[in-house]
Design a protein around this motif. Structure first.
Motif, PDB file in Angstrom:
ATOM      1  N   ASN A  77     -92.707  16.922 -10.784  1.00 53.80           N
ATOM      2  CA  ASN A  77     -92.529  15.790  -9.875  1.00 53.80           C
ATOM      3  C   ASN A  77     -93.451  15.875  -8.669  1.00 53.80           C
ATOM      4  O   ASN A  77     -93.982  14.869  -8.190  1.00 53.80           O
ATOM      5  CB  ASN A  77     -91.073  15.718  -9.406  1.00 53.80           C
ATOM      6  CG  ASN A  77     -90.114  15.448 -10.533  1.00 53.80           C
ATOM      7  OD1 ASN A  77     -89.702  16.378 -11.230  1.00 53.80           O
ATOM      8  ND2 ASN A  77     -89.763  14.187 -10.729  1.00 53.80           N
TER       9      ASN A  77
ATOM     10  N   THR B 168     -89.181  21.508  -9.402  1.00 56.30           N
ATOM     11  CA  THR B 168     -89.753  20.171  -9.178  1.00 56.30           C
ATOM     12  C   THR B 168     -91.285  20.164  -9.271  1.00 56.30           C
ATOM     13  O   THR B 168     -91.927  19.271  -8.725  1.00 56.30           O
ATOM     14  CB  THR B 168     -89.344  19.647  -7.780  1.00 56.30           C
ATOM     15  OG1 THR B 168     -89.875  20.542  -6.779  1.00 56.30           O
ATOM     16  CG2 THR B 168     -87.841  19.554  -7.637  1.00 56.30           C
TER      17      THR B 168
ATOM     18  N   THR C   2     -80.789  19.702  -6.853  1.00 55.10           N
ATOM     19  CA  THR C   2     -82.186  19.853  -7.271  1.00 55.10           C
ATOM     20  C   THR C   2     -82.800  21.027  -6.524  1.00 55.10           C
ATOM     21  O   THR C   2     -82.823  21.041  -5.283  1.00 55.10           O
ATOM     22  CB  THR C   2     -82.989  18.578  -6.972  1.00 55.10           C
ATOM     23  OG1 THR C   2     -82.308  17.445  -7.530  1.00 55.10           O
ATOM     24  CG2 THR C   2     -84.383  18.674  -7.565  1.00 55.10           C
TER      25      THR C   2
ATOM     26  N   ALA D 213     -87.091  18.345  -2.544  1.00 53.81           N
ATOM     27  CA  ALA D 213     -86.264  18.470  -3.746  1.00 53.81           C
ATOM     28  C   ALA D 213     -85.157  17.419  -3.752  1.00 53.81           C
ATOM     29  O   ALA D 213     -84.837  16.840  -4.803  1.00 53.81           O
ATOM     30  CB  ALA D 213     -85.657  19.876  -3.818  1.00 53.81           C
TER      31      ALA D 213
END
Length: 556
Positions: free
Chosen positions: A456, A453, A448, A435
């Protein structure tokens, strides 16, 4: 410290001596034979022998001689009677008594050499006993530290052997030991009492002991107290405070004892620091191993954690922070603010550790912290499933206080609370690290959460496919080369343009560019990539390629 006059009078050589004044409680530190003129040949606490030569039949001359001896602050004046002086006049005895000088008569036939020999032997024996006593106290003080006793025992030894109240504080002026030292004076010295102020005075101790050069004298109202700085390897460890009831209590022997106590205090703090550093290293190594290795949570590991003060049976959030400096030292606004860039890593980590502990205490949650190559790793006790709110409260507390203490520090955070919740320290560390890497694509100081995530992570998985890597390289190669050669920001320009859904006006404001300048950049992007920003497929390909390229950069 010398020999009492009463003890000297017990010597066989002085059995026939007759004391003409009161027997004042005086000490004798030396003996000499002095005739008129006295000048500066007699010193404080001296036993003076005289025949009275030059003063025979002259009472005024004799009185002047005695007054000179009094001014030298001698303890005893002994006249050999029977040749030049047959009897000490009453007026001389009266002057001596008024000034606490012991005056005696010694028969003429007693040799001065014999008196000198016996008195010097007695003084030497007294000094030998004093040295032996101070050596025993020195050994007692050192053994006190070596045998695991504390600062309170050191102050007790000072007080029991000198009768002088004493206290010891650490370098933060927190009192660690006190033996009859006035607590009010300590509060004033430490600035904790606004009703009075301590004034640093010039030290005027009537002693030539070497320690006097290092003693600081403070006046607080009508009181006086003294302070010595405890040093180890030229580093300030704390302070030794003492307050004699009378200035005369600071004798050579007592100053020797205080000097030995100062050494013992320095040794204690060195030992304490060594123990503390060993404990810190053990905790650091344990937490790093816990984070970076997938370990079995067996009874041995849980017991080891318990010995270090950790409870691994609780659920924990893992927070991994990347520490960065963003403000130059010369922009610091205040001398009270610490420059992170100029401070050592240990000092920086100390402040971060302190604020992590403070924030954990404020939220009534356990914390475990370690550092590794510019990163801080924190495990925070959590109540799932509201771990995001807990983590944000925790980081708010840390960053608000850190930014006041350490100007120029920015920490980007990756945060994870693994689905398993319990005993998953390695997995949650890996997730928090992932993260953090993803969050660093955007802006320093971001938080984050691993749970945010997914997109991503999907892209990261795709980026490892060889064919996709070729497509990304072919799409962006000319654009990357152009940015590097001309120091432009075309990739960043595209990301902002895409963020505002291809709205030129909003993107231009965000980039602080004129609309025409932005349009010029967009045309350059289309020319270099061969893609049209008006075509949905081309736009998607370019966005996907840029995001995959950025992820690759972070991974490196």
């Amino acid at each position: 410290m010398g020999v009492a006059v009463e003890e000297i009078l017990k010597l066989p050589v002085l059995e026939q001596a007759k004391v003409q004044t009161k027997l004042f409680e005086r000490q004798v530190e030396w003996i000499s034979v002095i005739e008129t003129p006295v000048e500066n040949f007699v010193r404080n606490n001296e036993f003076v022998l005289s025949t009275g030569v030059g003063c025979a039949n002259d009472v005024l001359a004799l009185e002047e001689y005695v007054e000179d001896v009094i001014r030298s602050e001698a303890s005893v004046l002994a006249f050999a009677t029977g040749r030049h002086i047959y009897k000490i006049p009453d007026r001389i005895v009266q002057v001596a008594e008024e000034n606490n000088l012991v005056v005696m008569e010694i028969p003429w036939e007693i040799r001065f050499g014999d008196i000198l020999q016996e008195v010097l032997r007695l003084i030497s024996e007294e000094k030998r006993q004093e040295q032996q006593r101070t050596e025993e106290i020195r050994q007692e003080l050192i053994n006190c530290v070596l045998n695991g006793k504390g600062l309170q025992e050191i102050t007790a030894i000072i007080y029991n052997n000198t009768g002088i109240p004493a206290a010891i504080s650490d370098h933060n002026k927190q009192i660690r030991a006190n033996q009859h030292f006035n607590r009010y004076l300590i509060d004033v010295l430490n600035g904790n009492d606004s009703t009075e102020e301590a004034t640093l005075l010039e030290t005027d101790l009537d002693s030539d002991h070497p320690l006097c050069h290092f003693i600081e004298t403070y006046g607080i109202g009508d009181e006086r107290c003294y302070q010595l700085t405890i040093l180890s390897n030229y580093k300030k460890q704390g302070y030794l405070l003492f307050q004699p009831g009378q200035e005369g209590e600071l004798t050579w022997v007592n100053l020797h004892i205080i000097e030995h106590a100062l050494t013992a205090c320095a040794l204690y703090f060195v030992k304490e620091n060594a123990i503390e550093m060993t404990e810190i290293r053990l905790k650091d190594n344990f937490l790093l191993e816990l984070a970076k290795r997938d370990m079995d949570m067996d009874r041995t590991l849980l017991s080891k954690a318990q010995l270090l003060g950790y409870d691994l049976e609780k659920p924990y959030i893992c927070l991994v922070g990347h520490i960065r400096f963003v403000q130059p030292e010369d922009n610091l606004p205040s001398s009270t603010t610490h420059s992170v860039a100029s401070s050592s890593m240990n000092s920086r980590n100390y402040y971060i550790q302190k604020e992590v502990t403070h924030a954990g205490d404020a939220l009534n949650r356990r914390t475990m912290t370690t550092f590794d190559e510019g990163e801080v790793i924190v495990y925070l006790e959590s109540d799932r499933p509201d771990y995001e709110e807990t983590a944000n409260q925790f980081l708010d507390l840390i960053e608000r206080r850190l930014h006041e203490l350490l100007k120029g520090i920015t920490i980007s955070w990756g945060i994870s609370c693994h689905k398993g919740g319990y005993k998953v320290f390695h997995k949650s560390y890996e997730e928090a690290g992932t993260a953090l890497k993803i969050g660093q694509q955007h802006e320093e100081g971001e938080r984050t959460f691993f749970s945010d995530t997914r997109m991503n992570r999907l892209l990261m998985a795709l980026s490892h496919e060889e064919e996709i890597g070729v497509i990304v390289r072919d799409t962006l190669e000319k654009l990357i080369e152009y940015d590097q050669k001309r120091q432009t920001e075309l990739i960043h320009t595209f990301m902002v343009y895409n963020k505002y859904n291809s709205n030129v006006s909003q993107a231009a404001r965000a980039l602080n560019l004129h609309r025409q300048s932005l349009l010029h950049r967009l045309r350059n992007i289309e020319h270099l990539t061969g893609l049209s920003l008006l075509d949905a497929d081309d736009l998607f390909l370019l966005e996907l390629s840029v995001r995959l390229w950025l992820l690759k950069k972070v991974e490196k």
